[in-house]
Design a protein around this motif. Structure first.
Motif, PDB file in Angstrom:
ATOM      1  N   GLY A  19       4.092   1.740  -2.005  1.00 11.17           N
ATOM      2  CA  GLY A  19       4.275   2.104  -0.430  1.00 11.17           C
ATOM      3  C   GLY A  19       2.993   1.930   0.014  1.00 11.17           C
ATOM      4  N   TYR A  20       2.611   1.125   0.995  1.00 10.06           N
ATOM      5  CA  TYR A  20       1.110   1.038   1.621  1.00 10.06           C
ATOM      6  C   TYR A  20       1.004   1.869   2.914  1.00 10.06           C
ATOM      7  CZ  TYR A  20       0.644  -2.765  -1.518  1.00 10.06           C
ATOM      8  OH  TYR A  20       1.130  -3.469  -2.914  1.00 10.06           O
ATOM      9  N   ARG A  21      -0.080   2.688   2.928  1.00  9.45           N
ATOM     10  CA  ARG A  21      -0.189   3.835   4.192  1.00  9.45           C
ATOM     11  C   ARG A  21      -1.583   3.592   4.545  1.00  9.45           C
ATOM     12  NH1 ARG A  21       3.564   6.760   4.703  1.00  9.45           N
ATOM     13  NH2 ARG A  21       2.296   8.593   5.650  1.00  9.45           N
ATOM     14  N   SER A  22      -1.683   3.760   5.779  1.00 10.11           N
ATOM     15  CA  SER A  22      -3.129   3.973   6.387  1.00 10.11           C
ATOM     16  C   SER A  22      -3.794   5.005   6.335  1.00 10.11           C
ATOM     17  CB  SER A  22      -2.926   3.501   7.911  1.00 10.11           C
ATOM     18  OG  SER A  22      -2.113   4.662   8.474  1.00 10.11           O
ATOM     19  N   ARG A  23      -3.204   5.871   5.862  1.00 13.42           N
ATOM     20  CA  ARG A  23      -3.941   7.383   5.406  1.00 13.42           C
ATOM     21  C   ARG A  23      -3.721   7.631   3.928  1.00 13.42           C
ATOM     22  NH1 ARG A  23      -2.060  11.338   9.719  1.00 13.42           N
ATOM     23  NH2 ARG A  23      -1.497   9.828  11.266  1.00 13.42           N
ATOM     24  N   HIS A  24      -4.810   8.263   3.207  1.00 16.96           N
ATOM     25  CA  HIS A  24      -4.526   8.765   1.926  1.00 16.96           C
ATOM     26  C   HIS A  24      -3.275   9.846   1.891  1.00 16.96           C
ATOM     27  CE1 HIS A  24      -5.840   9.043  -2.450  1.00 16.96           C
ATOM     28  NE2 HIS A  24      -5.825  10.253  -2.177  1.00 16.96           N
ATOM     29  N   MET A  39      -0.046   4.153  -2.632  1.00 15.05           N
ATOM     30  CA  MET A  39       0.921   5.187  -3.346  1.00 15.05           C
ATOM     31  C   MET A  39       1.856   4.617  -4.226  1.00 15.05           C
ATOM     32  SD  MET A  39       3.389   7.374  -0.987  1.00 15.05           S
ATOM     33  CE  MET A  39       4.208   5.804   0.168  1.00 15.05           C
ATOM     34  N   ILE A  40       1.995   4.913  -5.501  1.00 16.79           N
ATOM     35  CA  ILE A  40       2.890   4.304  -6.375  1.00 16.79           C
ATOM     36  C   ILE A  40       4.180   5.418  -6.546  1.00 16.79           C
ATOM     37  CG2 ILE A  40       3.352   3.546  -8.716  1.00 16.79           C
ATOM     38  CD1 ILE A  40       0.248   2.778  -8.792  1.00 16.79           C
ATOM     39  N   ILE A  41       5.139   4.937  -6.415  1.00 16.16           N
ATOM     40  CA  ILE A  41       6.429   5.708  -6.519  1.00 16.16           C
ATOM     41  C   ILE A  41       7.108   5.174  -7.932  1.00 16.16           C
ATOM     42  CG2 ILE A  41       8.660   6.263  -5.448  1.00 16.16           C
ATOM     43  CD1 ILE A  41       7.304   5.244  -2.901  1.00 16.16           C
ATOM     44  N   ASN A  42       7.173   6.161  -8.810  1.00 19.07           N
ATOM     45  CA  ASN A  42       7.705   5.506 -10.136  1.00 19.07           C
ATOM     46  C   ASN A  42       9.127   5.542 -10.519  1.00 19.07           C
ATOM     47  OD1 ASN A  42       7.984   8.369 -10.322  1.00 19.07           O
ATOM     48  ND2 ASN A  42       7.028   8.768 -12.143  1.00 19.07           N
ATOM     49  N   ARG A  43       9.815   6.328  -9.865  1.00 22.80           N
ATOM     50  CA  ARG A  43      11.106   6.351  -9.794  1.00 22.80           C
ATOM     51  C   ARG A  43      12.007   7.492  -8.844  1.00 22.80           C
ATOM     52  NH1 ARG A  43      13.130  10.569 -12.930  1.00 22.80           N
ATOM     53  NH2 ARG A  43      11.656  11.778 -13.886  1.00 22.80           N
ATOM     54  N   ALA A  44      13.167   7.025  -8.559  1.00 18.52           N
ATOM     55  CA  ALA A  44      14.013   8.159  -7.794  1.00 18.52           C
ATOM     56  C   ALA A  44      14.378   9.377  -8.671  1.00 18.52           C
ATOM     57  CB  ALA A  44      15.263   7.328  -7.287  1.00 18.52           C
ATOM     58  N   ILE A  45      14.180  10.582  -7.753  1.00 11.74           N
ATOM     59  CA  ILE A  45      14.775  11.803  -8.614  1.00 11.74           C
ATOM     60  C   ILE A  45      16.312  11.625  -8.576  1.00 11.74           C
ATOM     61  CG2 ILE A  45      14.861  14.085  -8.154  1.00 11.74           C
ATOM     62  CD1 ILE A  45      12.422  13.705  -6.149  1.00 11.74           C
ATOM     63  N   THR A  46      16.716  11.997  -9.844  1.00 13.54           N
ATOM     64  CA  THR A  46      18.185  11.992 -10.164  1.00 13.54           C
ATOM     65  C   THR A  46      18.615  13.621  -9.971  1.00 13.54           C
ATOM     66  OG1 THR A  46      17.447  12.480 -12.537  1.00 13.54           O
ATOM     67  CG2 THR A  46      17.834  10.332 -11.765  1.00 13.54           C
ATOM     68  N   GLU A  47      19.703  13.707 -10.017  1.00 12.55           N
ATOM     69  CA  GLU A  47      20.487  14.958 -10.038  1.00 12.55           C
ATOM     70  C   GLU A  47      20.133  15.748 -11.187  1.00 12.55           C
ATOM     71  OE1 GLU A  47      22.511  16.242  -7.517  1.00 12.55           O
ATOM     72  OE2 GLU A  47      21.858  14.688  -6.702  1.00 12.55           O
ATOM     73  N   ILE A  96       7.470  11.794   3.620  1.00 14.82           N
ATOM     74  CA  ILE A  96       6.364  10.810   3.903  1.00 14.82           C
ATOM     75  C   ILE A  96       7.361   9.864   4.798  1.00 14.82           C
ATOM     76  CG2 ILE A  96       5.183   8.603   3.206  1.00 14.82           C
ATOM     77  CD1 ILE A  96       4.531  10.208   0.495  1.00 14.82           C
ATOM     78  N   THR A  97       6.702   9.467   5.877  1.00 14.91           N
ATOM     79  CA  THR A  97       7.509   8.486   6.957  1.00 14.91           C
ATOM     80  C   THR A  97       6.858   7.090   6.633  1.00 14.91           C
ATOM     81  OG1 THR A  97       7.723  10.134   8.745  1.00 14.91           O
ATOM     82  CG2 THR A  97       7.778   7.951   9.325  1.00 14.91           C
ATOM     83  N   VAL A  98       7.703   6.272   6.484  1.00 11.49           N
ATOM     84  CA  VAL A  98       7.540   4.886   6.302  1.00 11.49           C
ATOM     85  C   VAL A  98       8.272   4.046   7.157  1.00 11.49           C
ATOM     86  CG1 VAL A  98       7.648   3.003   4.434  1.00 11.49           C
ATOM     87  CG2 VAL A  98       7.229   5.339   3.765  1.00 11.49           C
ATOM     88  N   ARG A  99       7.916   2.940   7.577  1.00  6.49           N
ATOM     89  CA  ARG A  99       8.310   2.361   8.608  1.00  6.49           C
ATOM     90  C   ARG A  99       9.295   1.340   7.922  1.00  6.49           C
ATOM     91  NH1 ARG A  99       3.481   0.873  13.017  1.00  6.49           N
ATOM     92  NH2 ARG A  99       3.638   3.132  13.713  1.00  6.49           N
ATOM     93  N   GLN A 100      10.366   0.947   8.823  1.00  5.74           N
ATOM     94  CA  GLN A 100      11.258  -0.175   8.111  1.00  5.74           C
ATOM     95  C   GLN A 100      10.706  -1.511   8.482  1.00  5.74           C
ATOM     96  OE1 GLN A 100      13.540   0.672   6.378  1.00  5.74           O
ATOM     97  NE2 GLN A 100      15.187   1.982   7.312  1.00  5.74           N
ATOM     98  N   PRO A 101      11.031  -2.421   7.277  1.00  8.42           N
ATOM     99  CA  PRO A 101      12.051  -2.444   6.414  1.00  8.42           C
ATOM    100  C   PRO A 101      11.569  -1.889   5.097  1.00  8.42           C
ATOM    101  CG  PRO A 101      10.814  -4.514   6.451  1.00  8.42           C
ATOM    102  CD  PRO A 101      10.337  -3.797   7.278  1.00  8.42           C
ATOM    103  N   PHE A 102      10.288  -1.266   4.835  1.00  3.38           N
ATOM    104  CA  PHE A 102       9.853  -0.785   3.766  1.00  3.38           C
ATOM    105  C   PHE A 102      10.457   0.502   3.088  1.00  3.38           C
ATOM    106  CE2 PHE A 102       6.291  -3.251   5.966  1.00  3.38           C
ATOM    107  CZ  PHE A 102       6.257  -4.160   5.073  1.00  3.38           C
ATOM    108  N   ALA A 103      10.873   1.364   4.023  1.00  2.27           N
ATOM    109  CA  ALA A 103      11.462   2.595   3.740  1.00  2.27           C
ATOM    110  C   ALA A 103      12.833   2.236   2.953  1.00  2.27           C
ATOM    111  CB  ALA A 103      11.789   3.479   4.776  1.00  2.27           C
ATOM    112  N   ASP A 128       0.755   8.427  -7.605  1.00  3.32           N
ATOM    113  CA  ASP A 128      -0.825   8.087  -7.273  1.00  3.32           C
ATOM    114  C   ASP A 128      -0.891   7.369  -5.967  1.00  3.32           C
ATOM    115  OD1 ASP A 128      -3.573   7.516  -7.964  1.00  3.32           O
ATOM    116  OD2 ASP A 128      -3.032   5.428  -8.817  1.00  3.32           O
ATOM    117  N   CYS A 129      -2.211   7.603  -5.419  1.00  2.00           N
ATOM    118  CA  CYS A 129      -2.568   6.854  -4.392  1.00  2.00           C
ATOM    119  C   CYS A 129      -3.922   6.473  -4.233  1.00  2.00           C
ATOM    120  CB  CYS A 129      -2.661   7.990  -3.284  1.00  2.00           C
ATOM    121  SG  CYS A 129      -2.940   7.448  -1.551  1.00  2.00           S
ATOM    122  N   GLN A 130      -4.062   4.981  -4.047  1.00  2.00           N
ATOM    123  CA  GLN A 130      -5.327   4.256  -3.872  1.00  2.00           C
ATOM    124  C   GLN A 130      -5.647   3.553  -2.577  1.00  2.00           C
ATOM    125  OE1 GLN A 130      -4.889   1.412  -6.988  1.00  2.00           O
ATOM    126  NE2 GLN A 130      -4.277   2.720  -8.509  1.00  2.00           N
TER     127      GLN A 130
END
Length: 122
Positions: A45-50, A1-9, A27-34, A113-115
């Motif tokens: 963000g690396y995930r075990s599921r697509h 999963m590629i996260i391009n940027r934070a959403i702005t106001e 999307i739930t991500v474990r610490q410290p990655f969140a 994206d998600c690969q």
């Protein structure tokens, strides 16, 4: 999963469709990655599921720290960060809890994206 940027106001006069909203994709991500995603230290963000969703998401910190294979309770990562904080603050536990909270939303992002990489990484 590629996260391009934070959403702005949103710009004045436009409808806010990002965080916070009554019905968000989460999307739930474990610490410290969140927190690393929230602080902008990583765009991946690396995930075990697509992840099939593309667009705005809320990054939710999981209830537990990431546990590398073969290690119990995720203590090595947490202990390493705690030891680092002990050098710079009188209360490293409070600093750890502030920067790496568990079980709560920590950021909003856009999934572009998600690969698949297989389950070998998890």
């Amino acid at each position: 999963m590629i996260i391009n940027r934070a959403i702005t106001e949103p710009k004045p006069g436009t409808k806010h469709t990002g965080f916070p909203c009554p019905m968000c994709h989460v999307i739930t991500v474990r610490q410290p990655f969140a927190s690393l995603i929230a602080l902008g230290f990583t765009n991946y963000g690396y995930r075990s599921r697509h992840c099939y969703h593309r667009g705005a998401v809320v990054i939710h910190a999981g209830a537990n720290w990431y546990k590398p294979k073969g290690l119990r309770y995720g203590l090595p990562l947490r202990s390493l960060i705690l030891e680092h904080f002990a050098r710079y603050t009188s209360d490293p536990e409070q600093a750890l809890d502030a920067l790496f909270p568990l079980g709560m939303p920590v950021a909003d992002a856009v999934v572009t994206d998600c690969q698949s990489h297989g389950n070998d990484y998890f």
